[in-house]
Design an enzyme around this catalytic site. Structure first.
Site, PDB file in Angstrom:
ATOM      1  N   ARG A  83       0.839  -1.199   0.000  1.00 37.72           N
ATOM      2  CA  ARG A  83       0.000   0.000   0.000  1.00 37.72           C
ATOM      3  C   ARG A  83       0.871   1.244   0.000  1.00 37.72           C
ATOM      4  O   ARG A  83       2.076   1.188   0.237  1.00 37.72           O
ATOM      5  CB  ARG A  83      -0.912   0.019   1.243  1.00 37.72           C
ATOM      6  CG  ARG A  83      -0.141   0.088   2.562  1.00 37.72           C
ATOM      7  CD  ARG A  83      -1.011   0.515   3.729  1.00 37.72           C
ATOM      8  NE  ARG A  83      -0.302   0.399   5.000  1.00 37.72           N
ATOM      9  CZ  ARG A  83       0.572   1.283   5.465  1.00 37.72           C
ATOM     10  NH1 ARG A  83       0.874   2.355   4.747  1.00 37.72           N
ATOM     11  NH2 ARG A  83       1.171   1.111   6.630  1.00 37.72           N
ATOM     12  N   PHE A  89      -0.409   1.673  12.809  1.00 40.90           N
ATOM     13  CA  PHE A  89      -0.798   0.567  13.688  1.00 40.90           C
ATOM     14  C   PHE A  89      -2.240   0.185  13.417  1.00 40.90           C
ATOM     15  O   PHE A  89      -3.091   1.047  13.199  1.00 40.90           O
ATOM     16  CB  PHE A  89      -0.647   0.985  15.164  1.00 40.90           C
ATOM     17  CG  PHE A  89      -1.253  -0.003  16.126  1.00 40.90           C
ATOM     18  CD1 PHE A  89      -0.567  -1.161  16.465  1.00 40.90           C
ATOM     19  CD2 PHE A  89      -2.514   0.203  16.667  1.00 40.90           C
ATOM     20  CE1 PHE A  89      -1.133  -2.088  17.330  1.00 40.90           C
ATOM     21  CE2 PHE A  89      -3.084  -0.719  17.531  1.00 40.90           C
ATOM     22  CZ  PHE A  89      -2.384  -1.869  17.864  1.00 40.90           C
ATOM     23  N   ALA A 150      -6.411   6.570   9.405  1.00 39.68           N
ATOM     24  CA  ALA A 150      -5.311   6.415   8.455  1.00 39.68           C
ATOM     25  C   ALA A 150      -5.856   5.921   7.121  1.00 39.68           C
ATOM     26  O   ALA A 150      -6.830   5.164   7.080  1.00 39.68           O
ATOM     27  CB  ALA A 150      -4.285   5.423   9.000  1.00 39.68           C
ATOM     28  N   ILE A 151      -5.228   6.362   6.036  1.00 41.79           N
ATOM     29  CA  ILE A 151      -5.613   5.932   4.693  1.00 41.79           C
ATOM     30  C   ILE A 151      -4.368   5.474   3.945  1.00 41.79           C
ATOM     31  O   ILE A 151      -3.373   6.194   3.884  1.00 41.79           O
ATOM     32  CB  ILE A 151      -6.311   7.066   3.913  1.00 41.79           C
ATOM     33  CG1 ILE A 151      -7.622   7.453   4.595  1.00 41.79           C
ATOM     34  CG2 ILE A 151      -6.564   6.648   2.462  1.00 41.79           C
ATOM     35  CD1 ILE A 151      -8.342   8.619   3.919  1.00 41.79           C
ATOM     36  N   GLY A 152      -4.436   4.282   3.399  1.00 36.21           N
ATOM     37  CA  GLY A 152      -3.350   3.759   2.576  1.00 36.21           C
ATOM     38  C   GLY A 152      -3.923   2.785   1.576  1.00 36.21           C
ATOM     39  O   GLY A 152      -4.526   1.775   1.963  1.00 36.21           O
ATOM     40  N   GLY A 165      -8.113   2.838   8.251  1.00 36.30           N
ATOM     41  CA  GLY A 165      -8.152   2.360   9.627  1.00 36.30           C
ATOM     42  C   GLY A 165      -8.702   3.466  10.511  1.00 36.30           C
ATOM     43  O   GLY A 165      -8.007   4.454  10.778  1.00 36.30           O
ATOM     44  N   CYS A 181       2.457   7.249  10.234  1.00 38.07           N
ATOM     45  CA  CYS A 181       2.491   7.693   8.835  1.00 38.07           C
ATOM     46  C   CYS A 181       3.674   8.625   8.552  1.00 38.07           C
ATOM     47  O   CYS A 181       3.659   9.348   7.556  1.00 38.07           O
ATOM     48  CB  CYS A 181       1.171   8.349   8.432  1.00 38.07           C
ATOM     49  SG  CYS A 181      -0.239   7.235   8.622  1.00 38.07           S
TER      50      CYS A 181
END
EC number: 2.3.1.181
Length: 234
Positions: A83, A89, A150-152, A165, A181
Protein backbone atom coordinates in the site's frame (compact mmCIF):
# COMPACT_ATOMS: atom_id res chain seq x y z
CA UNK A 1 -20.53 8.16 -12.45
CA UNK A 2 -22.55 5.51 -14.35
CA UNK A 3 -26.33 5.85 -14.57
CA UNK A 4 -26.87 2.54 -12.71
CA UNK A 5 -25.45 2.57 -9.20
CA UNK A 6 -22.73 -0.07 -8.78
CA UNK A 7 -23.40 -2.92 -6.35
CA UNK A 8 -20.94 -3.47 -3.48
CA UNK A 9 -21.04 -6.58 -1.30
CA UNK A 10 -20.29 -5.98 2.39
CA UNK A 11 -18.17 -8.68 4.04
CA UNK A 12 -18.05 -8.54 7.85
CA UNK A 13 -14.87 -10.49 8.53
CA UNK A 14 -14.67 -9.94 12.29
CA UNK A 15 -11.35 -9.91 14.12
CA UNK A 16 -8.38 -11.81 12.76
CA UNK A 17 -4.67 -11.51 12.06
CA UNK A 18 -3.36 -9.04 9.51
CA UNK A 19 -2.16 -11.98 7.39
CA UNK A 20 -5.66 -13.45 7.31
CA UNK A 21 -7.14 -10.09 6.29
CA UNK A 22 -4.52 -9.68 3.58
CA UNK A 23 -5.21 -13.14 2.20
CA UNK A 24 -8.95 -12.44 2.16
CA UNK A 25 -8.64 -9.21 0.19
CA UNK A 26 -6.16 -10.77 -2.24
CA UNK A 27 -8.51 -13.68 -2.82
CA UNK A 28 -11.45 -11.37 -3.48
CA UNK A 29 -9.50 -9.04 -5.76
CA UNK A 30 -7.39 -11.45 -7.79
CA UNK A 31 -9.86 -14.25 -8.37
CA UNK A 32 -12.57 -11.77 -9.26
CA UNK A 33 -10.28 -9.90 -11.66
CA UNK A 34 -9.45 -13.11 -13.50
CA UNK A 35 -13.00 -14.43 -13.68
CA UNK A 36 -14.90 -11.35 -14.85
CA UNK A 37 -14.58 -8.45 -17.30
CA UNK A 38 -14.65 -5.01 -15.63
CA UNK A 39 -18.39 -4.45 -16.13
CA UNK A 40 -19.15 -7.67 -14.23
CA UNK A 41 -16.51 -7.28 -11.52
CA UNK A 42 -18.00 -8.00 -8.10
CA UNK A 43 -17.12 -5.12 -5.77
CA UNK A 44 -16.55 -5.76 -2.08
CA UNK A 45 -16.23 -3.73 1.10
CA UNK A 46 -14.49 -5.78 3.79
CA UNK A 47 -15.01 -4.66 7.40
CA UNK A 48 -12.71 -6.11 10.04
CA UNK A 49 -10.52 -5.66 13.10
CA UNK A 50 -6.93 -6.85 13.29
CA UNK A 51 -4.89 -8.33 16.07
CA UNK A 52 -2.15 -5.82 17.06
CA UNK A 53 0.13 -5.17 14.08
CA UNK A 54 2.41 -2.48 12.74
CA UNK A 55 2.43 -2.15 8.96
CA UNK A 56 4.63 -0.14 6.63
CA UNK A 57 3.85 0.88 3.07
CA UNK A 58 5.98 0.98 -0.06
CA UNK A 59 8.54 3.34 1.49
CA UNK A 60 10.07 0.71 3.78
CA UNK A 61 13.76 1.67 3.67
CA UNK A 62 13.45 3.74 6.87
CA UNK A 63 12.55 0.65 8.92
CA UNK A 64 15.40 -1.67 9.84
CA UNK A 65 15.38 -5.19 11.18
CA UNK A 66 16.15 -3.67 14.58
CA UNK A 67 13.02 -1.48 14.35
CA UNK A 68 10.95 -4.49 13.39
CA UNK A 69 12.31 -6.52 16.32
CA UNK A 70 11.66 -3.64 18.75
CA UNK A 71 8.02 -3.41 17.70
CA UNK A 72 7.49 -7.16 17.78
CA UNK A 73 8.75 -7.25 21.37
CA UNK A 74 5.78 -5.02 22.30
CA UNK A 75 3.49 -7.93 21.45
CA UNK A 76 2.47 -6.82 17.97
CA UNK A 77 3.08 -8.36 14.58
CA UNK A 78 4.94 -6.47 11.83
CA UNK A 79 4.23 -6.48 8.08
CA UNK A 80 5.65 -4.76 5.00
CA UNK A 81 2.87 -4.15 2.46
CA UNK A 82 2.25 -2.87 -1.08
CA UNK A 83 0.00 0.00 0.00
CA UNK A 84 0.94 3.66 -0.08
CA UNK A 85 2.04 5.51 3.04
CA UNK A 86 4.53 4.87 5.83
CA UNK A 87 4.09 3.14 9.18
CA UNK A 88 0.84 2.80 11.09
CA UNK A 89 -0.80 0.57 13.69
CA UNK A 90 -3.87 -1.65 13.41
CA UNK A 91 -5.44 -3.39 16.36
CA UNK A 92 -8.56 -4.15 18.39
CA UNK A 93 -10.98 -1.24 18.53
CA UNK A 94 -10.02 0.04 15.09
CA UNK A 95 -12.40 -0.36 12.15
CA UNK A 96 -10.37 -1.46 9.14
CA UNK A 97 -12.25 -1.19 5.85
CA UNK A 98 -10.91 -2.53 2.55
CA UNK A 99 -12.92 -1.39 -0.49
CA UNK A 100 -12.16 -3.80 -3.33
CA UNK A 101 -13.64 -1.92 -6.24
CA UNK A 102 -13.22 -1.81 -9.99
CA UNK A 103 -13.04 1.93 -10.64
CA UNK A 104 -14.29 1.32 -14.16
CA UNK A 105 -17.73 1.01 -12.54
CA UNK A 106 -17.27 4.28 -10.65
CA UNK A 107 -14.70 6.75 -11.98
CA UNK A 108 -11.46 5.41 -13.53
CA UNK A 109 -9.17 7.69 -11.54
CA UNK A 110 -7.05 6.87 -8.49
CA UNK A 111 -6.96 10.56 -7.58
CA UNK A 112 -10.77 10.64 -7.60
CA UNK A 113 -10.86 7.46 -5.52
CA UNK A 114 -8.58 8.78 -2.77
CA UNK A 115 -10.48 12.07 -2.58
CA UNK A 116 -13.81 10.22 -2.43
CA UNK A 117 -12.50 7.86 0.25
CA UNK A 118 -11.47 10.89 2.32
CA UNK A 119 -14.86 12.51 1.82
CA UNK A 120 -16.60 9.29 2.83
CA UNK A 121 -14.69 9.08 6.14
CA UNK A 122 -15.26 12.77 6.88
CA UNK A 123 -18.99 12.33 6.26
CA UNK A 124 -19.07 9.30 8.56
CA UNK A 125 -17.27 11.21 11.32
CA UNK A 126 -19.76 14.07 10.97
CA UNK A 127 -22.63 11.58 11.30
CA UNK A 128 -21.05 10.26 14.51
CA UNK A 129 -20.82 13.70 16.09
CA UNK A 130 -17.36 14.97 15.12
CA UNK A 131 -18.00 17.99 12.87
CA UNK A 132 -14.36 19.12 12.96
CA UNK A 133 -13.06 16.00 11.20
CA UNK A 134 -11.48 16.92 7.88
CA UNK A 135 -8.94 16.02 5.22
CA UNK A 136 -5.77 18.12 5.03
CA UNK A 137 -2.56 18.19 3.01
CA UNK A 138 -1.36 15.34 5.22
CA UNK A 139 -2.65 11.86 4.49
CA UNK A 140 -5.63 10.67 6.51
CA UNK A 141 -8.52 12.31 8.34
CA UNK A 142 -7.77 14.72 11.16
CA UNK A 143 -9.39 16.32 14.19
CA UNK A 144 -7.17 19.31 14.79
CA UNK A 145 -3.59 18.03 14.86
CA UNK A 146 -4.65 14.48 15.72
CA UNK A 147 -5.26 11.77 13.15
CA UNK A 148 -8.43 9.78 13.66
CA UNK A 149 -8.27 7.71 10.48
CA UNK A 150 -5.31 6.42 8.46
CA UNK A 151 -5.61 5.93 4.69
CA UNK A 152 -3.35 3.76 2.58
CA UNK A 153 -4.46 2.25 -0.71
CA UNK A 154 -3.15 0.21 -3.61
CA UNK A 155 -4.49 0.27 -7.16
CA UNK A 156 -3.74 -2.11 -10.02
CA UNK A 157 -5.60 -2.00 -13.34
CA UNK A 158 -8.20 0.17 -11.59
CA UNK A 159 -8.86 -2.47 -8.93
CA UNK A 160 -8.40 -1.08 -5.41
CA UNK A 161 -7.13 -2.87 -2.30
CA UNK A 162 -6.16 -1.87 1.25
CA UNK A 163 -8.09 1.15 2.56
CA UNK A 164 -8.67 2.85 5.90
CA UNK A 165 -8.15 2.36 9.63
CA UNK A 166 -10.63 4.36 11.73
CA UNK A 167 -9.80 4.57 15.43
CA UNK A 168 -12.98 3.77 17.37
CA UNK A 169 -12.01 2.55 20.84
CA UNK A 170 -8.39 1.75 20.00
CA UNK A 171 -5.72 1.69 22.72
CA UNK A 172 -3.80 4.76 21.51
CA UNK A 173 -0.70 3.84 23.51
CA UNK A 174 0.31 1.54 20.64
CA UNK A 175 0.97 4.65 18.54
CA UNK A 176 3.47 6.03 21.06
CA UNK A 177 6.16 3.68 19.74
CA UNK A 178 6.10 5.02 16.16
CA UNK A 179 5.74 8.23 14.18
CA UNK A 180 2.32 7.46 12.63
CA UNK A 181 2.49 7.69 8.84
CA UNK A 182 5.87 9.41 9.21
CA UNK A 183 4.32 12.77 10.13
CA UNK A 184 6.32 14.49 12.88
CA UNK A 185 4.69 16.69 15.52
CA UNK A 186 1.19 15.26 15.16
CA UNK A 187 -0.89 13.01 17.39
CA UNK A 188 -3.63 10.43 17.13
CA UNK A 189 -7.15 10.31 18.47
CA UNK A 190 -10.23 8.08 18.40
CA UNK A 191 -14.00 8.32 18.32
CA UNK A 192 -14.09 7.33 21.99
CA UNK A 193 -11.62 10.03 22.98
CA UNK A 194 -13.36 12.76 20.98
CA UNK A 195 -16.88 11.84 22.10
CA UNK A 196 -16.03 11.09 25.71
CA UNK A 197 -17.59 7.62 25.74
CA UNK A 198 -16.87 4.08 24.62
CA UNK A 199 -17.53 3.95 20.87
CA UNK A 200 -17.34 0.35 19.59
CA UNK A 201 -16.42 -0.75 16.10
CA UNK A 202 -19.92 -2.15 15.56
CA UNK A 203 -21.49 1.26 16.08
CA UNK A 204 -19.01 2.98 13.77
CA UNK A 205 -19.62 0.37 11.07
CA UNK A 206 -23.22 1.51 10.60
CA UNK A 207 -22.24 5.13 10.06
CA UNK A 208 -19.43 4.16 7.71
CA UNK A 209 -21.72 2.01 5.56
CA UNK A 210 -24.31 4.78 5.33
CA UNK A 211 -21.64 7.24 4.30
CA UNK A 212 -20.06 4.81 1.82
CA UNK A 213 -23.35 4.22 -0.01
CA UNK A 214 -24.05 7.96 -0.12
CA UNK A 215 -20.64 9.27 -1.16
CA UNK A 216 -19.71 6.49 -3.59
CA UNK A 217 -23.28 6.51 -4.96
CA UNK A 218 -23.58 2.74 -4.80
CA UNK A 219 -25.87 0.00 -3.53
CA UNK A 220 -24.80 -2.23 -0.65
CA UNK A 221 -25.70 -5.85 0.00
CA UNK A 222 -24.58 -8.03 2.89
CA UNK A 223 -22.53 -11.20 2.31
CA UNK A 224 -24.03 -14.03 4.36
CA UNK A 225 -20.69 -15.82 4.83
CA UNK A 226 -17.04 -14.95 4.33
CA UNK A 227 -15.99 -16.22 0.88
CA UNK A 228 -13.44 -19.02 1.30
CA UNK A 229 -12.75 -19.84 -2.33
CA UNK A 230 -12.97 -18.53 -5.87
CA UNK A 231 -16.14 -20.60 -6.32
CA UNK A 232 -17.86 -18.58 -3.60
CA UNK A 233 -16.56 -15.32 -5.04
CA UNK A 234 -17.86 -15.75 -8.58
Amino acid sequence: MPSVRPLVTVVRAGRHSYSAGLQLQQRLARSNQILHPPAEFRNYLVLQEHDPVYTVGLRTKDYTAQDEDRLRRLGADFHRTDRGGLITFHGPGQLVAYPILHLGQFMPSIRWYVATLERMVVEACHQMGIPSAKATKDTGIWVGDNKICAIGIHGSRYVTTHGIGLNCCTDLQWFEHIVPCGIEGKGVTSLSKELGRHFPVEEASGALLNSFAKVFECRLQEQATIPASAAEIG
